[in-house]
Write a protein that holds these residues in place. Structure first.
Motif, PDB file in Angstrom:
ATOM      1  N   VAL A 119       0.524  11.540  -4.809  1.00 18.03           N
ATOM      2  CA  VAL A 119       0.250  12.256  -5.932  1.00 18.03           C
ATOM      3  C   VAL A 119       1.438  12.848  -6.450  1.00 18.03           C
ATOM      4  O   VAL A 119       2.289  13.460  -6.012  1.00 18.03           O
ATOM      5  N   ARG A 120       1.346  12.980  -7.888  1.00 22.64           N
ATOM      6  CA  ARG A 120       2.482  13.317  -8.678  1.00 22.64           C
ATOM      7  C   ARG A 120       2.176  14.747  -9.418  1.00 22.64           C
ATOM      8  O   ARG A 120       1.259  14.799  -9.791  1.00 22.64           O
ATOM      9  N   ASP A 134       7.786  18.366   4.277  1.00 25.59           N
ATOM     10  CA  ASP A 134       8.173  16.924   4.320  1.00 25.59           C
ATOM     11  C   ASP A 134       7.101  16.000   4.570  1.00 25.59           C
ATOM     12  O   ASP A 134       7.553  14.858   4.767  1.00 25.59           O
ATOM     13  N   GLU A 135       5.925  16.269   3.881  1.00 30.15           N
ATOM     14  CA  GLU A 135       4.953  15.174   4.172  1.00 30.15           C
ATOM     15  C   GLU A 135       4.063  15.435   2.179  1.00 30.15           C
ATOM     16  O   GLU A 135       4.061  16.212   2.164  1.00 30.15           O
ATOM     17  N   HIS A 136       4.154  14.125   1.770  1.00 28.71           N
ATOM     18  CA  HIS A 136       3.541  13.890   0.688  1.00 28.71           C
ATOM     19  C   HIS A 136       2.098  13.825   0.592  1.00 28.71           C
ATOM     20  O   HIS A 136       1.641  13.135   1.722  1.00 28.71           O
ATOM     21  N   ILE A 137       1.468  14.172  -0.472  1.00 24.98           N
ATOM     22  CA  ILE A 137      -0.072  13.988  -0.292  1.00 24.98           C
ATOM     23  C   ILE A 137      -0.248  12.479  -0.839  1.00 24.98           C
ATOM     24  O   ILE A 137       0.000  12.261  -1.914  1.00 24.98           O
ATOM     25  N   LEU A 138      -0.911  11.679  -0.214  1.00 25.08           N
ATOM     26  CA  LEU A 138      -1.288  10.218  -0.619  1.00 25.08           C
ATOM     27  C   LEU A 138      -2.632  10.469  -1.480  1.00 25.08           C
ATOM     28  O   LEU A 138      -3.510  11.119  -1.534  1.00 25.08           O
ATOM     29  N   ASP A 139      -2.422   9.685  -2.689  1.00 25.57           N
ATOM     30  CA  ASP A 139      -3.176   9.647  -3.812  1.00 25.57           C
ATOM     31  C   ASP A 139      -4.447   8.841  -3.626  1.00 25.57           C
ATOM     32  O   ASP A 139      -4.273   7.396  -3.813  1.00 25.57           O
ATOM     33  N   ILE A 140      -5.371   9.279  -3.350  1.00 19.35           N
ATOM     34  CA  ILE A 140      -6.683   8.610  -2.843  1.00 19.35           C
ATOM     35  C   ILE A 140      -7.825   8.632  -3.968  1.00 19.35           C
ATOM     36  O   ILE A 140      -8.994   8.529  -3.735  1.00 19.35           O
ATOM     37  N   ALA A 141      -7.489   8.629  -5.218  1.00 14.80           N
ATOM     38  CA  ALA A 141      -8.290   9.152  -6.452  1.00 14.80           C
ATOM     39  C   ALA A 141      -8.960   7.829  -7.016  1.00 14.80           C
ATOM     40  O   ALA A 141     -10.146   7.992  -7.260  1.00 14.80           O
ATOM     41  N   ARG A 178      -5.656  20.313  -0.813  1.00 14.98           N
ATOM     42  CA  ARG A 178      -4.219  20.645  -1.314  1.00 14.98           C
ATOM     43  C   ARG A 178      -3.913  19.624  -2.276  1.00 14.98           C
ATOM     44  O   ARG A 178      -2.644  19.657  -2.630  1.00 14.98           O
ATOM     45  N   SER A 179      -4.488  19.112  -2.929  1.00 15.64           N
ATOM     46  CA  SER A 179      -4.235  17.906  -3.809  1.00 15.64           C
ATOM     47  C   SER A 179      -4.103  18.376  -5.388  1.00 15.64           C
ATOM     48  O   SER A 179      -3.788  17.555  -6.240  1.00 15.64           O
ATOM     49  N   ASP A 180      -4.327  19.730  -5.602  1.00 13.74           N
ATOM     50  CA  ASP A 180      -4.178  20.258  -7.027  1.00 13.74           C
ATOM     51  C   ASP A 180      -5.092  19.553  -7.668  1.00 13.74           C
ATOM     52  O   ASP A 180      -4.997  19.298  -8.914  1.00 13.74           O
ATOM     53  N   GLY A 181      -6.154  19.199  -7.031  1.00 18.17           N
ATOM     54  CA  GLY A 181      -7.455  18.796  -8.079  1.00 18.17           C
ATOM     55  C   GLY A 181      -7.236  16.881  -8.427  1.00 18.17           C
ATOM     56  O   GLY A 181      -8.040  16.640  -9.204  1.00 18.17           O
ATOM     57  N   ALA A 182      -6.303  16.670  -7.865  1.00 20.81           N
ATOM     58  CA  ALA A 182      -5.879  14.955  -8.080  1.00 20.81           C
ATOM     59  C   ALA A 182      -7.236  14.179  -7.405  1.00 20.81           C
ATOM     60  O   ALA A 182      -7.427  13.104  -8.111  1.00 20.81           O
ATOM     61  N   PHE A 183      -7.854  14.582  -6.322  1.00 16.11           N
ATOM     62  CA  PHE A 183      -8.993  14.022  -5.899  1.00 16.11           C
ATOM     63  C   PHE A 183      -9.742  15.095  -5.291  1.00 16.11           C
ATOM     64  O   PHE A 183      -9.469  16.067  -5.144  1.00 16.11           O
ATOM     65  N   ASP A 184     -11.145  14.620  -4.750  1.00 19.32           N
ATOM     66  CA  ASP A 184     -11.952  15.536  -4.390  1.00 19.32           C
ATOM     67  C   ASP A 184     -12.756  15.029  -2.915  1.00 19.32           C
ATOM     68  O   ASP A 184     -12.091  13.951  -2.340  1.00 19.32           O
TER      69      ASP A 184
END
Length: 298
Positions: A119-120, A134-141, A178-184
């Motif tokens: 997620v960017r 130090d952990e990034h959210i994987l984009d599973i959208a 915690r994805s800022d709405g990138a996925f649900d």
């Protein structure tokens, strides 16, 4: 861990309110699954449907068995414990039912991921977990992303099976919060279904990690076999999990944030029917030879 592309590292799992490479990843499939509960489900297509791999032959942990949560480092198994969760970088405990920890929904420190699978933010920088910077959210959208991420994690799942674990837990199932709405939530369910199918494919049971908001979706749609929870007594939600998984709920409470004393915690969970297996541990889950170590079994 053998062949682990996405290694995990020992870490404290402070609860925040609001885881064999197969040719099926990236390819269409048509599979009928017979789940542990005896329900038959069929799925055709990209993997966004019902759980597609059979869990009928995986070994479940014994309900009510003693438990320890050793993510901060392996140590001797406490007397009376026969179910032990450890990080995937550690070997399973001898003579115990082993649960392998994998960070399924976020990256591990020091592990590089393709930028298009993260997620960017609008400025292009990857979104981080505010509690684990130090952990990034994987984009599973999207389904292509879900398939690609699950294919990478398949190697870690295989490593758990090869090491001799009987089950796997995929952490950060609630990353959508915690994805800022990138996925649900629906995206998380679709992606978790892929991870659980891979676990079942290599003979591992799969544990739902926290996320009471899912209700029965974790069992009925994703295919989880049991649950590992953190602080379900603190948040008064243990029965939300036992309503779905019965006594196959393994809960960790932490000494630095209890509702009363450890004895009071144990009295409350003992009054539940079914009763979750509950332990009280130090927040950092340190090994038994560390002065900060704490362990109480209810």
């Amino acid at each position: 861990m053998p062949n682990a592309i996405e290694p995990t590292s020992p870490r404290s799992l402070a609860r925040v309110r609001s885881t064999r490479r197969s040719a099926r990843f990236g390819a269409a499939l048509a599979t009928c699954a017979v789940l542990v509960l005896g329900v038959t489900a069929c799925s055709t297509g990209s993997g966004d449907g019902a759980a597609s791999a059979s869990s009928s032959e995986v070994a479940l942990p014994p309900a009510g068995a003693g438990f320890d949560y050793q993510l901060g480092g392996a140590s001797a198994v406490p007397d009376g414990a026969s179910v032990v969760a450890r990080d995937s970088t550690d070997e399973p405990a001898d003579g115990a039912y082993g649960i392998c920890y994998v960070n399924g929904f976020q990256t591990q420190p020091g592990v590089d991921w393709p930028s298009d699978l993260l997620v960017r933010l609008p400025g292009g920088e990857p979104l981080v977990d505010p509690n684990w910077p130090d952990e990034h959210i994987l984009d599973i959208a999207t389904d292509p992303n879900r398939q690609a991420i699950a294919a990478r994690l398949a190697t870690s799942i295989d490593g758990c099976a090869d090491a001799g674990y009987q089950a796997v837990e995929f952490d950060n199932l609630d990353s959508w919060t915690r994805s800022d709405g990138a996925f649900d939530e629906d995206d998380a369910v679709a992606y978790a279904t892929l991870l659980v199918a891979e676990a079942h494919e290599v003979g591992l049971a799969a544990a739902q990690k926290n996320t009471a908001d899912l209700g029965a979706r974790g069992r009925d749609e994703i295919g989880y076999d049991f649950a590992i929870t953190e602080e379900c007594d603190l948040f008064d939600e243990c029965d939300t999990f036992t309503d779905v998984y019965g006594a196959l709920v393994f809960d960790v409470e932490y000494t630095d944030d209890l509702r009363g004393t450890a004895a009071e915690v144990c009295d409350r969970v003992a009054a539940l029917d079914p009763t979750p297996t509950t332990i009280v541990r130090d927040r950092d889950l340190v090994p038994a030879d560390d002065p900060a170590y704490a362990y109480t079994a209810c």
